[in-house]
Motif scaffolding. Structure first.
Motif, PDB file in Angstrom:
ATOM      1  N   ASP A 255      -5.040   0.892  -2.028  1.00  0.00           N
ATOM      2  CA  ASP A 255      -5.939   0.654  -0.928  1.00  0.00           C
ATOM      3  C   ASP A 255      -5.806  -0.735  -0.550  1.00  0.00           C
ATOM      4  O   ASP A 255      -4.953  -1.656  -1.090  1.00  0.00           O
ATOM      5  CB  ASP A 255      -7.415   0.886  -1.078  1.00  0.00           C
ATOM      6  CG  ASP A 255      -8.001   0.115  -2.211  1.00  0.00           C
ATOM      7  OD1 ASP A 255      -7.652  -0.953  -2.619  1.00  0.00           O
ATOM      8  OD2 ASP A 255      -9.024   0.613  -2.783  1.00  0.00           O
ATOM      9  N   SER A 256      -6.235  -1.281   0.699  1.00  0.00           N
ATOM     10  CA  SER A 256      -6.013  -2.582   1.373  1.00  0.00           C
ATOM     11  C   SER A 256      -6.586  -3.590   0.302  1.00  0.00           C
ATOM     12  O   SER A 256      -5.874  -4.569   0.143  1.00  0.00           O
ATOM     13  CB  SER A 256      -6.561  -2.460   2.535  1.00  0.00           C
ATOM     14  OG  SER A 256      -6.469  -3.971   3.131  1.00  0.00           O
ATOM     15  N   ARG A 257      -7.580  -3.372  -0.361  1.00  0.00           N
ATOM     16  CA  ARG A 257      -8.638  -4.479  -1.045  1.00  0.00           C
ATOM     17  C   ARG A 257      -7.575  -4.680  -2.459  1.00  0.00           C
ATOM     18  O   ARG A 257      -7.256  -5.780  -2.852  1.00  0.00           O
ATOM     19  CB  ARG A 257      -9.809  -3.837  -1.459  1.00  0.00           C
ATOM     20  CG  ARG A 257     -10.652  -3.985  -0.149  1.00  0.00           C
ATOM     21  CD  ARG A 257     -12.188  -3.789  -0.763  1.00  0.00           C
ATOM     22  NE  ARG A 257     -12.410  -4.781  -1.719  1.00  0.00           N
ATOM     23  CZ  ARG A 257     -13.692  -4.592  -2.338  1.00  0.00           C
ATOM     24  NH1 ARG A 257     -14.464  -3.611  -1.665  1.00  0.00           N
ATOM     25  NH2 ARG A 257     -13.854  -5.178  -3.345  1.00  0.00           N
TER      26      ARG A 257
ATOM     27  N   GLN B  41       0.890  -1.118  -0.082  1.00  0.00           N
ATOM     28  CA  GLN B  41      -0.058   0.060   0.126  1.00  0.00           C
ATOM     29  C   GLN B  41       0.873   1.227  -0.124  1.00  0.00           C
ATOM     30  O   GLN B  41       0.583   2.419  -1.022  1.00  0.00           O
ATOM     31  CB  GLN B  41      -0.974  -0.061   1.105  1.00  0.00           C
ATOM     32  CG  GLN B  41      -2.210  -0.912   1.069  1.00  0.00           C
ATOM     33  CD  GLN B  41      -2.804  -0.897   2.624  1.00  0.00           C
ATOM     34  OE1 GLN B  41      -3.007  -1.879   3.059  1.00  0.00           O
ATOM     35  NE2 GLN B  41      -3.579   0.079   2.750  1.00  0.00           N
TER      36      GLN B  41
END
Length: 194
Positions: free
Chosen positions: A43-45, A37
């Motif tokens: 983002d995390s996803r 990240q």
């Protein structure tokens, strides 16, 4: 003291991120989603998806490897299923090579560099000081200087496997020049020589 800002790679494609991730994992790195990240400003996803894609690739094409998750460290790492070389194994191989004095210094250094490249960065740092003095004081045999022995051993071994005959020229102890055609059956090592 001013802290340096980490280098980021914004707007990188998924392929770029995943290749970067794969390259670091094969080098022995332990990586978290947060690492990805921060590096790529994602983002995390998206980071989770990148790890999943690398895991799928490894599972499909590299059967002897597996992407593992260390819950304590919150990081992913590449497991080799026992195929990797431990630092102890690497050290023993290097020490045997050094003690045998069977290679010219140039080939020996290249071979040691290749063996060390199989280890993680931390393992390389652990081993280098151990072998440094032995490597510095390595005395190659006079008749091996500038010889390319590794390639010759490989070629000779292939000829043996294919049951080829070869013609050799040599000088006897009485300084007589001799030519022979032989059918070699094995290549052995003894007293510094193959």
């Amino acid at each position: 003291m001013k802290r340096r800002k980490a280098i980021t790679i914004p707007k990188a494609t998924a392929a770029t991120r995943q290749l970067y991730l794969y390259q670091l994992l094969t080098a022995g790195a332990h990586l978290s989603k947060q690492n990805l990240q921060d590096k790529f400003e994602i983002d995390s996803r998206t980071a989770q998806r990148d790890f999943a894609n690398v895991r799928n690739f490894i599972g499909e094409y590299l059967n002897d490897y597996d992407l593992k998750y260390d819950a304590k460290d919150h990081s992913y790492y590449l497991s080799s299923g026992g195929l990797s070389l431990s630092k102890a194994q690497c050290l023993v191989l290097i020490k045997v090579l050094l003690a045998s004095r069977s290679l010219a210094r140039k080939e020996l250094k290249s071979l040691i560099k290749s063996l060390l490249a199989l280890l993680t960065e931390q393992d390389r740092r652990d081993i280098k000081p151990i072998i440094q003095s032995e490597l510095a004081s390595y005395v190659e045999l006079k008749n091996l200087k500038d010889k390319r022995l590794l390639e010759a051993i490989y070629t000779f071994s292939k000829l043996i496997l294919q049951r080829e005959t070869i013609t050799i020229d040599y000088t006897t102890q009485r300084h007589k020049y001799v030519t022979r055609t032989i059918a070699p059956v094995a290549l052995t090592f003894s007293d510094y020589y193959f």
